[in-house]
Design a protein around this motif. Structure first.
Motif, PDB file in Angstrom:
ATOM      1  N   ALA A 123      11.826 -18.260  33.196  1.00  0.00           N
ATOM      2  CA  ALA A 123      11.722 -16.986  32.467  1.00  0.00           C
ATOM      3  C   ALA A 123      11.184 -17.499  30.910  1.00  0.00           C
ATOM      4  O   ALA A 123      10.384 -16.748  30.501  1.00  0.00           O
ATOM      5  N   GLY A 124      11.829 -18.603  30.238  1.00  0.00           N
ATOM      6  CA  GLY A 124      11.530 -19.090  29.106  1.00  0.00           C
ATOM      7  C   GLY A 124       9.654 -19.399  29.177  1.00  0.00           C
ATOM      8  O   GLY A 124       9.139 -19.290  28.217  1.00  0.00           O
ATOM      9  N   ARG A 159       7.804 -18.604  31.445  1.00  0.00           N
ATOM     10  CA  ARG A 159       6.701 -17.336  31.236  1.00  0.00           C
ATOM     11  C   ARG A 159       6.437 -16.707  29.837  1.00  0.00           C
ATOM     12  O   ARG A 159       5.282 -16.333  29.648  1.00  0.00           O
ATOM     13  N   GLU A 160       7.442 -16.819  29.003  1.00  0.00           N
ATOM     14  CA  GLU A 160       7.067 -16.386  27.647  1.00  0.00           C
ATOM     15  C   GLU A 160       6.164 -17.467  26.756  1.00  0.00           C
ATOM     16  O   GLU A 160       5.458 -16.935  26.008  1.00  0.00           O
ATOM     17  N   ILE A 161       6.513 -18.467  27.001  1.00  0.00           N
ATOM     18  CA  ILE A 161       5.783 -19.696  26.181  1.00  0.00           C
ATOM     19  C   ILE A 161       4.232 -19.766  26.758  1.00  0.00           C
ATOM     20  O   ILE A 161       3.140 -19.982  25.965  1.00  0.00           O
ATOM     21  N   GLY A 162       4.246 -19.686  28.133  1.00  0.00           N
ATOM     22  CA  GLY A 162       2.761 -19.906  28.597  1.00  0.00           C
ATOM     23  C   GLY A 162       2.946 -21.360  28.997  1.00  0.00           C
ATOM     24  O   GLY A 162       3.767 -22.154  28.974  1.00  0.00           O
ATOM     25  N   HIS A 180      13.320 -23.058  22.491  1.00  0.00           N
ATOM     26  CA  HIS A 180      13.170 -21.680  23.066  1.00  0.00           C
ATOM     27  C   HIS A 180      14.673 -21.386  23.677  1.00  0.00           C
ATOM     28  O   HIS A 180      15.178 -22.118  24.299  1.00  0.00           O
TER      29      HIS A 180
END
Length: 137
Positions: free
Chosen positions: A36-37, A39-42, A58
């Protein structure tokens, strides 16, 4: 019935199930939080250690790492008194839960062959978990 160290087998069995639960939950939730983390960062593809050190800050990734530390410590504990042939199948239930969580929480696609494999893993884990752990009791 007592094991070699004078500890009852049922007590060791209960203890192994508690630590297996901690290992499974730590592994599944830790990996879900890492995913999930990220996904947010890329995407993070770099030869620079600095890029990966920045990722560690993060909050979801930091919590994921903490839960993976719980998984690691629970596994160390399990391996200290139970055979590998007991620990790995019992904690393999985490693979099934990871797929279910990925599908249900993260919206990932899980194909029919994956579901069949998950069913087989779950059945194997259930069978092995009813056996008493052997090893360094």
């Amino acid at each position: 019935m007592k094991g070699p160290a004078g500890v009852s087998k049922s007590r060791v069995h209960r203890k192994s199930l508690v630590f297996a639960f901690l290992a499974i939950v730590g592994n599944v939730l830790g990996n879900v939080l890492l995913r999930a983390g990220l996904r947010e960062i890329g995407p993070v593809v770099s030869f620079s250690p600095l890029a990966y050190l920045q990722v560690l800050g993060h909050p979801l990734i930091a919590l994921g790492i903490l839960l993976l530390a719980v998984w690691f410590l629970a596994n160390l504990s399990l391996y200290s008194w139970a055979d590998l042939s007991y620990v790995l199948p019992v904690t393999a239930l985490g693979y099934a839960l990871a797929a279910l969580t990925g599908w249900g929480v993260l919206g990932e696609s899980v194909t029919a062959p994956h579901w069949i494999g998950i069913g087989l893993i779950t059945a194997g884990a259930a069978i092995v978990s009813h056996d008493h752990p052997r090893g360094g009791l």
